[in-house]
Write a protein that holds these residues in place. Sequence first.
Motif, mmCIF file in Angstrom:
data_model
loop_
_atom_site.group_PDB
_atom_site.id
_atom_site.type_symbol
_atom_site.label_atom_id
_atom_site.label_comp_id
_atom_site.label_asym_id
_atom_site.label_seq_id
_atom_site.Cartn_x
_atom_site.Cartn_y
_atom_site.Cartn_z
ATOM 1 N N LEU A 272 -1.713 17.355 -3.844
ATOM 2 C CA LEU A 272 -0.763 16.362 -3.322
ATOM 3 C C LEU A 272 -1.373 15.576 -2.163
ATOM 4 O O LEU A 272 -1.221 14.353 -2.084
ATOM 5 N N PHE A 273 -2.078 16.276 -1.264
ATOM 6 C CA PHE A 273 -2.660 15.607 -0.107
ATOM 7 C C PHE A 273 -3.733 14.613 -0.537
ATOM 8 O O PHE A 273 -3.808 13.488 -0.022
ATOM 9 N N GLY A 274 -4.574 15.032 -1.486
ATOM 10 C CA GLY A 274 -5.605 14.119 -1.981
ATOM 11 C C GLY A 274 -5.015 12.914 -2.687
ATOM 12 O O GLY A 274 -5.476 11.777 -2.492
ATOM 13 N N ALA A 275 -3.975 13.138 -3.507
ATOM 14 C CA ALA A 275 -3.334 12.019 -4.221
ATOM 15 C C ALA A 275 -2.687 11.054 -3.241
ATOM 16 O O ALA A 275 -2.791 9.826 -3.394
ATOM 17 N N CYS A 276 -2.026 11.593 -2.221
ATOM 18 C CA CYS A 276 -1.384 10.725 -1.224
ATOM 19 C C CYS A 276 -2.414 9.970 -0.393
ATOM 20 O O CYS A 276 -2.170 8.832 0.032
ATOM 21 N N SER A 277 -3.577 10.597 -0.157
ATOM 22 C CA SER A 277 -4.650 9.899 0.560
ATOM 23 C C SER A 277 -5.135 8.693 -0.241
ATOM 24 O O SER A 277 -5.404 7.615 0.323
ATOM 25 N N LEU A 278 -5.251 8.862 -1.554
ATOM 26 C CA LEU A 278 -5.618 7.729 -2.401
ATOM 27 C C LEU A 278 -4.554 6.633 -2.348
ATOM 28 O O LEU A 278 -4.881 5.440 -2.274
ATOM 29 N N LEU A 279 -3.277 7.030 -2.380
ATOM 30 C CA LEU A 279 -2.193 6.044 -2.281
ATOM 31 C C LEU A 279 -2.274 5.275 -0.969
ATOM 32 O O LEU A 279 -2.067 4.059 -0.932
ATOM 33 N N CYS A 280 -2.587 5.985 0.111
ATOM 34 C CA CYS A 280 -2.709 5.310 1.410
ATOM 35 C C CYS A 280 -3.841 4.284 1.384
ATOM 36 O O CYS A 280 -3.692 3.152 1.847
ATOM 37 N N GLY A 281 -4.988 4.685 0.861
ATOM 38 C CA GLY A 281 -6.139 3.794 0.845
ATOM 39 C C GLY A 281 -5.945 2.574 -0.032
ATOM 40 O O GLY A 281 -6.456 1.492 0.273
ATOM 41 N N PHE A 282 -5.188 2.727 -1.114
ATOM 42 C CA PHE A 282 -4.951 1.617 -2.038
ATOM 43 C C PHE A 282 -3.634 0.881 -1.746
ATOM 44 O O PHE A 282 -3.212 0.044 -2.554
ATOM 45 N N ALA A 283 -3.000 1.187 -0.625
ATOM 46 C CA ALA A 283 -1.708 0.568 -0.300
ATOM 47 C C ALA A 283 -1.822 -0.948 -0.307
ATOM 48 O O ALA A 283 -2.735 -1.521 0.288
ATOM 49 N N TRP A 284 -0.881 -1.608 -0.982
ATOM 50 C CA TRP A 284 -0.902 -3.055 -1.134
ATOM 51 C C TRP A 284 0.024 -3.764 -0.144
ATOM 52 O O TRP A 284 0.034 -4.980 -0.071
ATOM 53 N N SER A 285 0.800 -3.006 0.611
ATOM 54 C CA SER A 285 1.706 -3.602 1.600
ATOM 55 C C SER A 285 1.978 -2.581 2.692
ATOM 56 O O SER A 285 1.672 -1.388 2.547
ATOM 57 N N GLY A 286 2.568 -3.076 3.775
ATOM 58 C CA GLY A 286 2.913 -2.179 4.862
ATOM 59 C C GLY A 286 3.913 -1.121 4.427
ATOM 60 O O GLY A 286 3.776 0.063 4.776
ATOM 61 N N ASP A 287 4.921 -1.509 3.670
ATOM 62 C CA ASP A 287 5.934 -0.549 3.209
ATOM 63 C C ASP A 287 5.314 0.521 2.320
ATOM 64 O O ASP A 287 5.669 1.704 2.408
ATOM 65 N N ALA A 288 4.391 0.109 1.444
ATOM 66 C CA ALA A 288 3.732 1.072 0.563
ATOM 67 C C ALA A 288 2.910 2.081 1.370
ATOM 68 O O ALA A 288 2.897 3.284 1.062
ATOM 69 N N LEU A 289 2.230 1.621 2.427
ATOM 70 C CA LEU A 289 1.432 2.518 3.256
ATOM 71 C C LEU A 289 2.322 3.496 4.016
ATOM 72 O O LEU A 289 2.015 4.696 4.101
ATOM 73 N N VAL A 290 3.420 3.016 4.571
ATOM 74 C CA VAL A 290 4.337 3.895 5.310
ATOM 75 C C VAL A 290 4.899 4.976 4.388
ATOM 76 O O VAL A 290 4.977 6.158 4.756
#
Length: 466
Positions: free
Chosen positions: A83-101
Amino acid sequence: MVTEKKRWFALALLCLTGFMIILDASIVLVAVPSIERELIFSSGGVQWVPSGYALMFGGLLLLGGRISDLLGRRRVLMTGLVLFGACSLLCGFAWSGDALVLARGLQGAAAAVLAPSALSIVMTTFPSGADRNKALGIWGATSGVGGTAGSLIGGPVTDGLGWQWIFFINVPVCVLVLVLAPVLLMDSRGPGRRGFDVAGAASVTAALIVLVYAVIEAPESSVGRTVALIVLSALLFGLFVLVEKRSAAPLVPLRIFRSRSLVGGNLITVAWGLAAFGLNYIYTQYAQLALGVSAIRYGLMSAVLAAAAVVASMVGQHLVTRVGPRVVGFVSLVIAGVGTTLMCRVTVDSGYFELAFWGLTIFGAGLGAGTVAGAIAALSDVAGEDSGVASGLQSASFQIGGAVGVAVLSAVATAATTGTTPIALTHGYRIAFLAVWSFIVLGLAGCGLLVSRKQSTQGQLEPVTS
């Protein structure tokens, strides 16, 4: 049967996991200005990038420990790594501020499952005695380095590879630990059959989120709306207490709060979380937005804080055994107050030795010794059956304090700023540095609850029992 050599390899693997979790809470502070420039955030919204992680981490930490005990520690650790690794990928590929938060919040929830599992495996791998004490000392030192290394690592990564890589670097670590975990780590479960206090975890996390949201939005909101949000947060905290009173398996047994040492130690810990994360966030903004320095240079400027904190933590451990946590806690908070007072004098022309060397070094010295004093105080007066929940509460206090500290000081700086020029920004940051004193006063109140070392040795402290 676990061999002696295998135990220490297992510890190294678990310490790597702990380092990654704590590093992720601090490294992002360096990258906040870069993230804000590239992604679109609402007013004050960028604060949720560090705060969202800390809130979910701290708010769900005790529930994560309960899940680990019930479902198997190695199994939960491996699930947490995925889960932590998958969420780290989501953070790095975030396309907007809301997606990163959103991704950061999920990453914090994963950390809340991962961290207690790793620490529990350390406890079960090493039998009680000298080896366990040594292992826990190494674990604590590794976590401490992770908390102060964010500035040093984050600067070169952000400037050299881009802010996305402060999240991507977690992925190979997760993969490495995931591959080696079945080979090196034992699986175990906690004693007894206990339920999941989901209602308690949900109510306290919701209360914290509403409180931080109220603080972040305060400069742009009406007084009535801010008061309403604070009242809602208080009601949710009240609901949490009610749930804990009625739960057969509460996250936090309320009886442990009869201990003055536990309450005082956690107040000190909260105060250090407020001050350390809050001051680091404001200093990052000041250095990169008002002074215009690069992320790499900022990392070098703040290195003295990390170095002073590490040295002072080792000195603090020895002093606590000689004079007790109350004296060390009080003196360390006053020392940090001197450091933050010096930082109130910053200008747009402040040089490195004028500001960083003196203000940050002095604050870091107080931080290193003070966090040790708070931790020892919070855990010294707790009966054996409550040691796990007391340890989790102490860890959660620091993370939650960090989330609130970032929100409070950011709101203070925003309210005190009347323009966008470096001079106007610096004025707001100076007021925010001054506001750190309110956190120090909270910590001093915690010291007031602690008894002296002489009283403690006379037997006036009794373990907290049911």
